[in-house]
Motif scaffolding. Sequence first.
Motif, mmCIF file in Angstrom:
data_model
loop_
_atom_site.group_PDB
_atom_site.id
_atom_site.type_symbol
_atom_site.label_atom_id
_atom_site.label_comp_id
_atom_site.label_asym_id
_atom_site.label_seq_id
_atom_site.Cartn_x
_atom_site.Cartn_y
_atom_site.Cartn_z
ATOM 1 N N ASN A 109 47.271 42.365 68.929
ATOM 2 C CA ASN A 109 48.625 41.825 68.726
ATOM 3 C C ASN A 109 49.644 42.973 68.749
ATOM 4 O OD1 ASN A 109 48.949 42.751 65.815
ATOM 5 N ND2 ASN A 109 47.139 41.447 65.642
ATOM 6 N N LEU A 151 51.803 48.593 67.358
ATOM 7 C CA LEU A 151 52.712 49.520 66.662
ATOM 8 C C LEU A 151 51.936 50.429 65.704
ATOM 9 C CD1 LEU A 151 55.620 47.026 66.003
ATOM 10 C CD2 LEU A 151 55.842 49.177 67.258
ATOM 11 N N ALA A 205 57.205 44.092 61.459
ATOM 12 C CA ALA A 205 56.053 44.816 62.010
ATOM 13 C C ALA A 205 56.284 46.320 62.201
ATOM 14 C CB ALA A 205 55.644 44.188 63.342
ATOM 15 N N TYR A 226 67.143 38.133 62.198
ATOM 16 C CA TYR A 226 66.122 38.226 61.177
ATOM 17 C C TYR A 226 66.784 38.514 59.834
ATOM 18 C CZ TYR A 226 62.950 39.200 65.123
ATOM 19 O OH TYR A 226 62.249 39.150 66.285
HETATM 20 C C1 LIG Z 1 60.452 43.024 67.386
HETATM 21 C C2 LIG Z 1 59.031 42.685 67.089
HETATM 22 N N1 LIG Z 1 58.150 43.685 66.929
HETATM 23 C C3 LIG Z 1 56.837 43.439 66.711
HETATM 24 C C4 LIG Z 1 56.363 42.165 66.616
HETATM 25 C C5 LIG Z 1 54.917 41.940 66.314
HETATM 26 O O1 LIG Z 1 54.254 41.321 67.349
HETATM 27 P P1 LIG Z 1 52.958 40.418 67.072
HETATM 28 O O2 LIG Z 1 53.434 39.098 66.544
HETATM 29 O O3 LIG Z 1 52.340 40.300 68.429
HETATM 30 O O4 LIG Z 1 52.105 41.141 66.108
HETATM 31 C C6 LIG Z 1 57.233 41.092 66.785
HETATM 32 C C7 LIG Z 1 56.721 39.719 66.690
HETATM 33 O O5 LIG Z 1 57.315 38.738 66.528
HETATM 34 C C8 LIG Z 1 58.610 41.353 67.036
HETATM 35 O O6 LIG Z 1 59.483 40.361 67.207
#
Ligand SMILES: Cc1ncc(COP(=O)(O)O)c(C=O)c1O
Length: 396
Positions: free
Chosen positions: A68, A73, A97, A337
């Motif tokens: 994911n 990250l 995240a 957000y």
């Molecule tokens: C800006 C941003 N970074 C990172 C993520 C994390 O991604 P994931 O949901 O695939 O873990 C998201 C997920 O919504 C996001 O919007």
Amino acid sequence: MDKLAIMGGSPIRENYLSYGKQTIDQDDIQAVVAVLRGDYLTTGPFVKEFEDRIASYVGAKYAVAVSNGTAALHMACFAAGIQEGDEVIVSPMTFAASANAVLYCGGTPVFVDIDPKTYNIDVNKIEEKITDKTKAIIPVDFSGQSVDMDEMRKIADKHNLIIIEDAAHALGSEYKGKKVGSKADMVEFSFHPVKPITTAEGGVVTTNSEDFYKKMLRFRTHGITRDKDILNEIHGPWYYEQHELGYNYRLTDVQSALGVSQLTKIEDFICKRREIVKYYNKEFNKVEEVITPFEAEFSNSGWHIYVIKLKLELLNATRKEIFEALQAENIGVNVHYLPVYLHPYYKKLGYSKGICPNSEELYDKMITLPLFPSMTKKDMDDVVKAVKKVISYYRK
Ligand SMILES: Cc1ncc(COP(=O)(O)O)c(C=O)c1O
């Protein structure tokens, strides 16, 4: 004036229109089924194929696919060497995240406020937050719009910082005519269903650095290596060693096959997203109480989300009232957000209200409207009608 659905009137739509949605067709289904009938479900040939195609699509040398975007990250922060005592500059106007990934590695996220026009981290405010402990910057390409990467690079080079671009929203977006994905030291993309393409769950990091690439490959599979150049011993052909504390963050072959299939359609998806945004902008620019998204000259966004900002001073309603009224019209609205540091977990760590006023002001006034490639003209019209209906009811 039509009675609002929230007050007992008829809603603009019979059925609920979600704010975002994957586009899966017969090719995608066949690609997945073919893998299910084959020999590999987890790591097989499609993982590398997907990585190679992503790298080539964004113009980077390497790509490492993981389970994911958050894992991606985390992996990038690990490869950057972030550890206890390090500070990392992050944007507050995003999903948690990126700041979480810094915490996973023991680092400290330092929030820098957003530019009130682009909603991306304000490049001009970064330097005042840099200290001896700053190791990296994680800018987010909010809604798909790239940060000004050339300006970011000047700051990073001056202070010897690593840039990890959170481009979860921005696969297919362009910066100065080139695809996002090769300018930062590492660039993360997410393949969550609402994102530009999907693998259900999934993520990737692209990079031009062989060193980061090798570190990430090990990290996504427990820190294990079979690389003869770095093994301490070799007991036989079966032999591998764990050199670091990594994770099982692997993407499956089933998901990678879906990714390969989805990637062949990305340009169509983005073209459709841009058309919808053009239509929304044309319609909402006629509504005085609504601020439509601003796009900088260097950007050609792929538009992951469409965020409007309300001029509440012209309305007899709060954002919550407008949001609930739109929901009652069966329009799937959202808010992207809450500034990350306002989550209770971050407050417990010592962050408090007031540190990024532009982000907080935006949070109080923003609403995300539906945007996804398979929207019909009627869907788009319903959104426009609902927004106009609700706004005119609450107009001062
Ligand atoms: C800006 C941003 N970074 C990172 C993520 C994390 O991604 P994931 O949901 O695939 O873990 C998201 C997920 O919504 C996001 O919007």
